[in-house]
Design a protein around this motif. Structure first.
Motif, PDB file in Angstrom:
ATOM      1  N   THR A 174     -28.584   4.339  68.954  1.00  0.00           N
ATOM      2  CA  THR A 174     -27.785   3.314  68.282  1.00  0.00           C
ATOM      3  C   THR A 174     -26.324   3.349  68.715  1.00  0.00           C
ATOM      4  OG1 THR A 174     -27.670   4.871  66.432  1.00  0.00           O
ATOM      5  CG2 THR A 174     -29.208   3.043  66.220  1.00  0.00           C
ATOM      6  N   SER A 200     -23.771  -0.137  63.301  1.00  0.00           N
ATOM      7  CA  SER A 200     -24.921  -1.043  63.248  1.00  0.00           C
ATOM      8  C   SER A 200     -26.213  -0.265  63.459  1.00  0.00           C
ATOM      9  CB  SER A 200     -24.797  -2.122  64.336  1.00  0.00           C
ATOM     10  OG  SER A 200     -25.963  -2.920  64.374  1.00  0.00           O
ATOM     11  N   ILE A 201     -27.240  -0.616  62.700  1.00  0.00           N
ATOM     12  CA  ILE A 201     -28.536   0.053  62.860  1.00  0.00           C
ATOM     13  C   ILE A 201     -29.391  -0.646  63.922  1.00  0.00           C
ATOM     14  CG2 ILE A 201     -28.531   0.835  60.462  1.00  0.00           C
ATOM     15  CD1 ILE A 201     -30.635  -1.379  59.913  1.00  0.00           C
ATOM     16  N   TYR A 202     -28.923  -1.776  64.452  1.00  0.00           N
ATOM     17  CA  TYR A 202     -29.721  -2.540  65.406  1.00  0.00           C
ATOM     18  C   TYR A 202     -29.367  -2.173  66.854  1.00  0.00           C
ATOM     19  CZ  TYR A 202     -31.314  -5.379  61.517  1.00  0.00           C
ATOM     20  OH  TYR A 202     -31.881  -5.798  60.340  1.00  0.00           O
ATOM     21  N   ARG A 204     -29.672  -3.582  71.157  1.00  0.00           N
ATOM     22  CA  ARG A 204     -29.719  -4.773  71.995  1.00  0.00           C
ATOM     23  C   ARG A 204     -30.496  -4.438  73.271  1.00  0.00           C
ATOM     24  NH1 ARG A 204     -24.658  -5.447  72.776  1.00  0.00           N
ATOM     25  NH2 ARG A 204     -24.254  -7.068  71.237  1.00  0.00           N
ATOM     26  N   GLU A 216     -40.814 -12.555  68.613  1.00  0.00           N
ATOM     27  CA  GLU A 216     -40.350 -11.705  67.506  1.00  0.00           C
ATOM     28  C   GLU A 216     -41.496 -10.816  67.033  1.00  0.00           C
ATOM     29  OE1 GLU A 216     -38.588 -13.862  64.348  1.00  0.00           O
ATOM     30  OE2 GLU A 216     -37.148 -14.914  65.626  1.00  0.00           O
ATOM     31  N   GLY A 236     -38.594   0.278  69.063  1.00  0.00           N
ATOM     32  CA  GLY A 236     -38.417  -0.608  67.920  1.00  0.00           C
ATOM     33  C   GLY A 236     -39.149  -1.923  68.115  1.00  0.00           C
ATOM     34  N   VAL A 239     -36.466  -8.594  66.788  1.00  0.00           N
ATOM     35  CA  VAL A 239     -36.204  -9.416  65.605  1.00  0.00           C
ATOM     36  C   VAL A 239     -35.530 -10.738  65.969  1.00  0.00           C
ATOM     37  CG1 VAL A 239     -36.078  -7.467  64.011  1.00  0.00           C
ATOM     38  CG2 VAL A 239     -34.004  -8.230  65.185  1.00  0.00           C
ATOM     39  N   ASP A 240     -34.982 -10.833  67.206  1.00  0.00           N
ATOM     40  CA  ASP A 240     -34.315 -12.071  67.602  1.00  0.00           C
ATOM     41  C   ASP A 240     -34.174 -12.091  69.127  1.00  0.00           C
ATOM     42  OD1 ASP A 240     -33.033 -14.503  67.239  1.00  0.00           O
ATOM     43  OD2 ASP A 240     -31.049 -13.572  67.271  1.00  0.00           O
ATOM     44  N   THR A 253     -32.544  -8.722  70.159  1.00  0.00           N
ATOM     45  CA  THR A 253     -32.067  -7.785  69.138  1.00  0.00           C
ATOM     46  C   THR A 253     -33.264  -6.975  68.645  1.00  0.00           C
ATOM     47  OG1 THR A 253     -30.341  -9.314  68.452  1.00  0.00           O
ATOM     48  CG2 THR A 253     -30.907  -7.550  66.914  1.00  0.00           C
ATOM     49  N   LYS A 255     -34.841  -3.922  66.126  1.00  0.00           N
ATOM     50  CA  LYS A 255     -34.720  -3.043  64.962  1.00  0.00           C
ATOM     51  C   LYS A 255     -35.487  -1.757  65.266  1.00  0.00           C
ATOM     52  CE  LYS A 255     -35.463  -2.623  59.989  1.00  0.00           C
ATOM     53  NZ  LYS A 255     -35.979  -3.242  58.755  1.00  0.00           N
ATOM     54  N   ASP A 259     -35.645   5.363  61.053  1.00  0.00           N
ATOM     55  CA  ASP A 259     -34.670   5.054  60.003  1.00  0.00           C
ATOM     56  C   ASP A 259     -33.491   6.015  60.169  1.00  0.00           C
ATOM     57  OD1 ASP A 259     -33.183   4.501  57.780  1.00  0.00           O
ATOM     58  OD2 ASP A 259     -34.824   4.700  56.347  1.00  0.00           O
TER      59      ASP A 259
END
Length: 270
Positions: A174, A200-202, A204, A216, A236, A239-240, A253, A255, A259
């Motif tokens: 991350t 940010s937890i996301y 790229r 997605e 991961g 998501v986008d 993007t 996720k 965690d």
């Protein structure tokens, strides 16, 4: 007024006579004479009132002591409850830790059996860079070196960037400084996964060929290209998806499956 004083004096004399008769006859079996019987019957209400008053006075005298004893017992109960609650919390923490470690060891014995690995716990995180780096409690004494891969059963965590005898610092995926060769698992579309920004937890995924469809929910895994990360480690889910201005590539993007907010134990692939 004088009449009241005379009555008070007579009542006092009668009480004294009753006390004398009572003392004299204590423990003796005999039939009372008329005078004794009359005095006892006449003064029975007075004697009962005196007895009741004595009991109340005794109760009032002992009330403060009873309050102190009740307070002491209450404090002891509170301390006992606090100890029990603390023990319960500690037991729950141990149970949760054992559960997490068991999951790691099960993964090591099954899916990760091809790897020589070490389990470690996170002992420090920088409050200003929570998703940047972490420090674990294993180092050179366990054979750890820079660029070793760090994972959990759910996916990729990052890689070791420096070590001491008993600790290692891990650069998380991350962090914007991190770069991981990756693939969209189903379509095999390649790209580079990196952190977006501090906090940010996301993630790229850059440089995805524009002519490959990316949906997605698609799973992203390590590509194995380069000498750091093994192939096929889960990273991961998409998501986008967006196209860059040039139109030559897409940017997704991601996720992460891990965690990172609740990361406590990890496994290092040696």
């Amino acid at each position: 007024m004088r009449s009241f004083t005379v009555k008070k004096a007579l009542l006092t004399i009668a009480i004294l006579l009753l006390v004398v008769f009572t003392v004299q006859n204590a423990g003796k079996e005999k039939e009372l004479n008329a005078v004794e019987g009359f005095l006892r019957d006449s003064l029975a209400p007075v004697y009962q009132l005196m007895n009741f008053t004595g009991q109340k006075v005794q109760g009032w005298a002992s009330y403060p002591a009873a309050l102190l004893e009740a307070s002491r017992q209450n404090e002891q109960l509170r301390e006992k409850v606090s100890r029990l609650e603390a023990n319960a919390r500690q037991d729950e923490e141990i149970r949760q830790e054992n559960k997490r470690l068991k999951r790691l060891l099960n993964w090591q014995q099954n899916e990760g059996q091809m790897y020589d690995s070490v389990v470690a716990s996170i002992i420090a995180r920088h409050p200003d860079n929570w998703f940047g780096t972490v420090v674990i409690n294993k180092g050179m004494e366990y054979g750890l070196k820079p660029n070793m891969t760090v994972v959990t059963p759910t996916g990729l965590v990052g890689r070791i960037i420096n070590v001491s005898s008993n600790t290692s610092e891990v650069l998380l995926v991350t962090d914007p400084r991190s770069g991981v060769g990756a693939l969209i698992q189903k379509t095999r579309a390649p790209g580079i996964v990196e952190g977006i920004a501090s906090g940010s937890i996301y993630l790229r995924m850059n440089h995805i060929p524009a002519n490959i469809m990316v949906k997605e929910g698609a799973t992203v895994v390590t590509s194995g290209q380069g000498s750091i990360y093994s192939k096929g480690i889960a990273i991961g889910a998409v998501v986008d998806v967006d196209k860059v201005v040039s139109g030559l590539f897409k940017v997704a993007t991601i996720k992460p499956f891990v965690d990172f907010n609740r990361l406590e134990e990890v496994m290092i692939i040696k």
